[in-house]
Design a protein around this motif. Sequence first.
Motif, PDB file in Angstrom:
ATOM      1  N   THR A 176       0.832  -1.195   0.000  1.00 17.15           N
ATOM      2  CA  THR A 176       0.000   0.000   0.000  1.00 17.15           C
ATOM      3  C   THR A 176       0.871   1.252   0.000  1.00 17.15           C
ATOM      4  N   ASP A 177       0.271   2.384  -0.385  1.00 16.98           N
ATOM      5  CA  ASP A 177       1.003   3.651  -0.326  1.00 16.98           C
ATOM      6  C   ASP A 177       0.278   4.668   0.544  1.00 16.98           C
ATOM      7  N   GLY A 178      -0.727   4.217   1.300  1.00 14.49           N
ATOM      8  CA  GLY A 178      -1.463   5.177   2.112  1.00 14.49           C
ATOM      9  C   GLY A 178      -2.140   4.560   3.309  1.00 14.49           C
ATOM     10  N   ALA A 179      -2.713   5.425   4.140  1.00 18.73           N
ATOM     11  CA  ALA A 179      -3.395   4.995   5.357  1.00 18.73           C
ATOM     12  C   ALA A 179      -4.778   4.440   5.021  1.00 18.73           C
ATOM     13  N   THR A 180      -5.327   3.678   5.942  1.00 18.93           N
ATOM     14  CA  THR A 180      -6.627   3.055   5.730  1.00 18.93           C
ATOM     15  C   THR A 180      -7.758   3.885   6.321  1.00 18.93           C
ATOM     16  N   GLY A 181      -8.944   3.705   5.773  1.00 17.70           N
ATOM     17  CA  GLY A 181     -10.129   4.372   6.286  1.00 17.70           C
ATOM     18  C   GLY A 181     -10.912   3.527   7.262  1.00 17.70           C
ATOM     19  N   ASP A 182     -10.426   2.334   7.593  1.00 15.67           N
ATOM     20  CA  ASP A 182     -11.140   1.454   8.530  1.00 15.67           C
ATOM     21  C   ASP A 182     -10.155   0.855   9.545  1.00 15.67           C
ATOM     22  N   GLU A 183      -9.558   1.726  10.332  1.00  8.16           N
ATOM     23  CA  GLU A 183      -8.513   1.293  11.273  1.00  8.16           C
ATOM     24  C   GLU A 183      -9.025   0.248  12.263  1.00  8.16           C
ATOM     25  N   SER A 184     -10.198   0.473  12.821  1.00  7.56           N
ATOM     26  CA  SER A 184     -10.727  -0.451  13.820  1.00  7.56           C
ATOM     27  C   SER A 184     -10.940  -1.847  13.239  1.00  7.56           C
ATOM     28  N   LEU A 185     -11.534  -1.914  12.051  1.00  6.43           N
ATOM     29  CA  LEU A 185     -11.751  -3.213  11.404  1.00  6.43           C
ATOM     30  C   LEU A 185     -10.421  -3.871  11.059  1.00  6.43           C
TER      31      LEU A 185
END
Length: 284
Positions: A176-185
Amino acid sequence: MGFILQNPAFEGFEIQSCISGILKMAISLEKLEKEAPKLIDLAKKADISLKKANLSEHDAKVALCLDISGSMSQLYYSGKIQQFAEKILALGCRFDDDGSIDIFLFGANAHIPGEMTLQNFNNFIGDIQQKYPLEGGTYYGKVMKTIRNFYFPQGKGGTVNAPVSSNKPIYVMFVTDGATGDESLSEQQLKWSSYEPIFWQFMAIGKSNRNVKKGGIKGFFSKLAASDFSFLEGLDDLRGRYLDNSDFFSVEDPEAISNQDLYDLLMTEYPNWVKAVQSKGLLK
């Protein structure tokens, strides 16, 4: 102990005995030379790293999970993702006898485009780009659930609080090259998968505090402008897992690191995890 089988069905394979006593068959270099000569040098370098890690006779399934968010566009169009996928395919050929790796994609959604094989690898990434255009959004947890459900459908990618065993481990190369939008999951998926024989090798592409190529005064200043991969770093050290089932490193450019260094990095924490899953009964 070694085995010699006088059977034409085994022509083109190296037959080795593995620690568990089950025969492990890796595709021979002769077969690669005939069907995919482009992978020969990569396979030899992978072998060197596997020998260092005492995994020459290891049997595993390799999967490659690729970010298809819009920010990855230049990496795809430059051919760097195709080249990287070929390196992972070569590793898969040394771990398994089917000459393929499973491919998973994630952006706003998770996708399973199929297998990358010795027969289709030359144009594989370009072909899937036509079917799966880049998406707006990056969600790790969705594709982690998809991967878990793919290999262990009985659990449906959901909650697992007891060990799940399998005939062979799954090595997932997660790019990946970026942060995720579902950290908790994503954290939940990593914790639940720690009860399953799945190892997650996270690799971030971009400037990072854990870039394997940084050093000296230039490295100090580059860290000041580093991308925020703190969540991935945290996943690497996440508490509450049955086993430590992940590793993380970053590269600013996937082609800036030598093939030998890459394979060495891919075997940093995985060998100890293999010992752990064997001792915990996650491998039959």
